[in-house]
Design a protein around this motif. Structure first.
Motif, mmCIF file in Angstrom:
data_model
loop_
_atom_site.group_PDB
_atom_site.id
_atom_site.type_symbol
_atom_site.label_atom_id
_atom_site.label_comp_id
_atom_site.label_asym_id
_atom_site.label_seq_id
_atom_site.Cartn_x
_atom_site.Cartn_y
_atom_site.Cartn_z
ATOM 1 N N UNK A 210 0.837 -1.199 0.000
ATOM 2 C CA UNK A 210 0.000 0.000 0.000
ATOM 3 C C UNK A 210 0.871 1.249 0.000
ATOM 4 N N UNK A 211 1.923 1.248 0.803
ATOM 5 C CA UNK A 211 2.814 2.404 0.832
ATOM 6 C C UNK A 211 3.486 2.656 -0.502
ATOM 7 N N UNK A 212 3.923 1.595 -1.173
ATOM 8 C CA UNK A 212 4.556 1.742 -2.486
ATOM 9 C C UNK A 212 3.574 2.309 -3.498
ATOM 10 N N UNK A 213 2.341 1.832 -3.452
ATOM 11 C CA UNK A 213 1.323 2.335 -4.377
ATOM 12 C C UNK A 213 1.127 3.834 -4.208
ATOM 13 N N UNK A 214 1.033 4.275 -2.971
ATOM 14 C CA UNK A 214 0.799 5.696 -2.718
ATOM 15 C C UNK A 214 2.005 6.515 -3.164
ATOM 16 N N UNK A 215 3.203 6.030 -2.914
ATOM 17 C CA UNK A 215 4.398 6.779 -3.307
ATOM 18 C C UNK A 215 4.524 6.888 -4.822
ATOM 19 N N UNK A 216 3.901 5.965 -5.565
ATOM 20 C CA UNK A 216 3.915 6.070 -7.031
ATOM 21 C C UNK A 216 3.254 7.358 -7.514
ATOM 22 N N UNK A 217 2.321 7.871 -6.727
ATOM 23 C CA UNK A 217 1.620 9.078 -7.147
ATOM 24 C C UNK A 217 2.399 10.361 -6.919
ATOM 25 N N UNK A 218 3.478 10.306 -6.141
ATOM 26 C CA UNK A 218 4.212 11.515 -5.782
ATOM 27 C C UNK A 218 5.168 11.889 -6.910
ATOM 28 N N UNK A 219 5.050 13.105 -7.386
ATOM 29 C CA UNK A 219 5.828 13.550 -8.535
ATOM 30 C C UNK A 219 7.228 14.007 -8.116
ATOM 31 N N UNK A 220 8.231 13.695 -8.916
ATOM 32 C CA UNK A 220 9.572 14.220 -8.655
ATOM 33 C C UNK A 220 9.633 15.697 -9.075
ATOM 34 N N UNK A 221 10.622 16.475 -8.599
ATOM 35 C CA UNK A 221 11.612 16.045 -7.606
ATOM 36 C C UNK A 221 11.021 16.135 -6.202
ATOM 37 N N UNK A 222 11.390 15.183 -5.378
ATOM 38 C CA UNK A 222 10.869 15.146 -4.021
ATOM 39 C C UNK A 222 11.855 14.360 -3.163
ATOM 40 N N UNK A 223 12.332 14.969 -2.100
ATOM 41 C CA UNK A 223 13.306 14.313 -1.237
ATOM 42 C C UNK A 223 12.675 13.097 -0.570
ATOM 43 N N UNK A 224 13.475 12.054 -0.289
ATOM 44 C CA UNK A 224 12.930 10.840 0.320
ATOM 45 C C UNK A 224 12.127 11.087 1.587
ATOM 46 N N UNK A 225 12.611 11.963 2.451
ATOM 47 C CA UNK A 225 11.885 12.232 3.692
ATOM 48 C C UNK A 225 10.528 12.883 3.410
ATOM 49 N N UNK A 226 10.515 13.766 2.420
ATOM 50 C CA UNK A 226 9.256 14.417 2.069
ATOM 51 C C UNK A 226 8.285 13.421 1.442
ATOM 52 N N UNK A 227 8.803 12.508 0.629
ATOM 53 C CA UNK A 227 7.955 11.479 0.028
ATOM 54 C C UNK A 227 7.287 10.630 1.112
ATOM 55 N N UNK A 228 8.064 10.256 2.113
ATOM 56 C CA UNK A 228 7.502 9.447 3.191
ATOM 57 C C UNK A 228 6.446 10.219 3.957
ATOM 58 N N UNK A 229 6.706 11.496 4.190
ATOM 59 C CA UNK A 229 5.744 12.316 4.929
ATOM 60 C C UNK A 229 4.446 12.473 4.142
ATOM 61 N N UNK A 230 4.565 12.696 2.830
ATOM 62 C CA UNK A 230 3.377 12.853 1.989
ATOM 63 C C UNK A 230 2.566 11.558 1.963
ATOM 64 N N UNK A 231 3.253 10.429 1.770
ATOM 65 C CA UNK A 231 2.562 9.143 1.711
ATOM 66 C C UNK A 231 1.873 8.828 3.037
ATOM 67 N N UNK A 232 2.561 9.079 4.148
ATOM 68 C CA UNK A 232 1.978 8.798 5.461
ATOM 69 C C UNK A 232 0.742 9.654 5.705
ATOM 70 N N UNK A 233 0.811 10.928 5.327
ATOM 71 C CA UNK A 233 -0.330 11.814 5.528
ATOM 72 C C UNK A 233 -1.507 11.389 4.651
ATOM 73 N N UNK A 234 -1.239 11.012 3.413
ATOM 74 C CA UNK A 234 -2.323 10.575 2.522
ATOM 75 C C UNK A 234 -2.997 9.322 3.071
ATOM 76 N N UNK A 235 -2.211 8.370 3.561
ATOM 77 C CA UNK A 235 -2.790 7.152 4.133
ATOM 78 C C UNK A 235 -3.576 7.459 5.398
ATOM 79 N N UNK A 236 -3.085 8.400 6.187
ATOM 80 C CA UNK A 236 -3.841 8.783 7.387
ATOM 81 C C UNK A 236 -5.200 9.357 7.020
ATOM 82 N N UNK A 237 -5.228 10.175 5.993
ATOM 83 C CA UNK A 237 -6.484 10.831 5.614
ATOM 84 C C UNK A 237 -7.534 9.829 5.165
ATOM 85 N N UNK A 238 -7.108 8.746 4.536
ATOM 86 C CA UNK A 238 -8.088 7.763 4.057
ATOM 87 C C UNK A 238 -8.285 6.611 5.042
ATOM 88 N N UNK A 239 -7.654 6.716 6.216
ATOM 89 C CA UNK A 239 -7.864 5.706 7.247
ATOM 90 C C UNK A 239 -7.098 4.420 7.042
#
Length: 278
Positions: free
Chosen positions: A93-122
């Motif tokens: 699930x985490x890999x799927x969400x990270x596929x949507x994140x457009x470059x350029x994006x630092x690894x830490x920011x990618x993780x933060x974006x993915x975690x927040x998106x997953x939190x929002x959808x429960x």
């Protein structure tokens, strides 16, 4: 910032899938697209997203024809959730969400974006799960998280973009339906726009600022929920005879009770039978 469809048509092999439909989506609003099966709702979203080109008419984003936008700019301004999101490979699930994140994006920011998106959808506890192990509703929300992650960098710089959602609550239970609709409303509240196909007329009535009704590929009605959801429209678009629509005492918006249709149909059938000669 607008997403504009101007007299768009798309012709299939046997009939027009859409016929001169116009719509403008503004920041801060939710537009629900409703209509019977095969009315052209998903086709409208595909044209709005740039995934399909109209046979005639134009689609523009921020005043630029959508076909002229570079893919990276288009991805930053709109994100689409289809009703059938098919995976060709196995992902967590985490890999799927990270596929949507457009470059350029630092690894830490990618993780933060993915975690927040997953939190929002429960689904924050599902990041390590195989997507294919999820239920249909959970997979649908995982793909919604991917779409939210796609627009997250634009949200962070004050350009929220447009969410295009095709039947986003079709596989959700009642609580998750509310969650998804709240996400759409929150996106609009932050200055984004949301165009969504819905079959549930009550969610459309309660959350949409405008409703577009399609029937046989054409615009049947458009306007505020109270203007559009009428007995005449239900009969014209859905072939359902309704005695009346209820009005919610707190919101002032119309709502539909399926029991009324069943009762009204039973009553009219009895009357019809009583008038039939033996």
């Amino acid at each position: 910032m607008t997403l504009r469809l101007d007299a768009v048509s798309l012709h299939g092999r046997e009939r027009p899938l859409l016929d001169t439909v116009s719509l403008t989506l503004h920041p801060g609003e939710i537009v629900a697209v409703i209509g019977p099966n095969g009315a052209g709702k998903s086709t409208l979203l595909r044209l709005a997203s740039g995934l399909a080109a109209p046979t005639s008419g134009t689609v523009s984003l921020d005043g630029t024809p959508i076909g002229d936008l570079p893919p990276e700019r288009l991805a930053a301004r709109r994100a689409m959730l289809g009703q059938d999101s098919v995976l060709r490979a196995r992902f967590s699930v985490g890999e799927l969400v990270r596929l949507g994140i457009r470059p350029p994006c630092a690894p830490a920011q990618r993780e933060a974006i993915a975690s927040e998106a997953l939190r929002r959808v429960g689904l924050e506890a599902f990041a390590g799960r195989d997507v294919m192990s999820l239920s249909g509703g959970e997979r649908q929300r995982a793909h919604l998280a991917r779409v939210l992650a796609q627009l997250a960098p634009s949200m962070h710089v004050g350009r929220p973009g447009f969410l295009l959602l095709d039947e986003p609550i079709s596989a959700q239970d009642l609580a998750r339906q509310r969650l998804v609709m709240d996400i759409a409303r929150d996106h609009a509240r932050q200055g984004g726009g949301c165009l969504m196909v819905l079959h549930d007329l009550n969610w459309a009535a309660s959350r949409a600022d405008r409703i577009l009704v399609l029937n046989h590929g054409r615009t049947c009605a458009e306007g505020a929920p109270a203007e559009v959801l009428t007995p005449d429209m239900l009969e014209t678009a859905f072939d359902i005879a309704a005695p009346r629509l209820r009005i919610h005492v707190e919101t002032g918006r119309p709502f539909v009770i399926p029991h009324d249709f069943a009762r009204f149909r039973a009553t009219t059938e009895r009357k019809s039978a009583s008038c039939t000669s033996p």
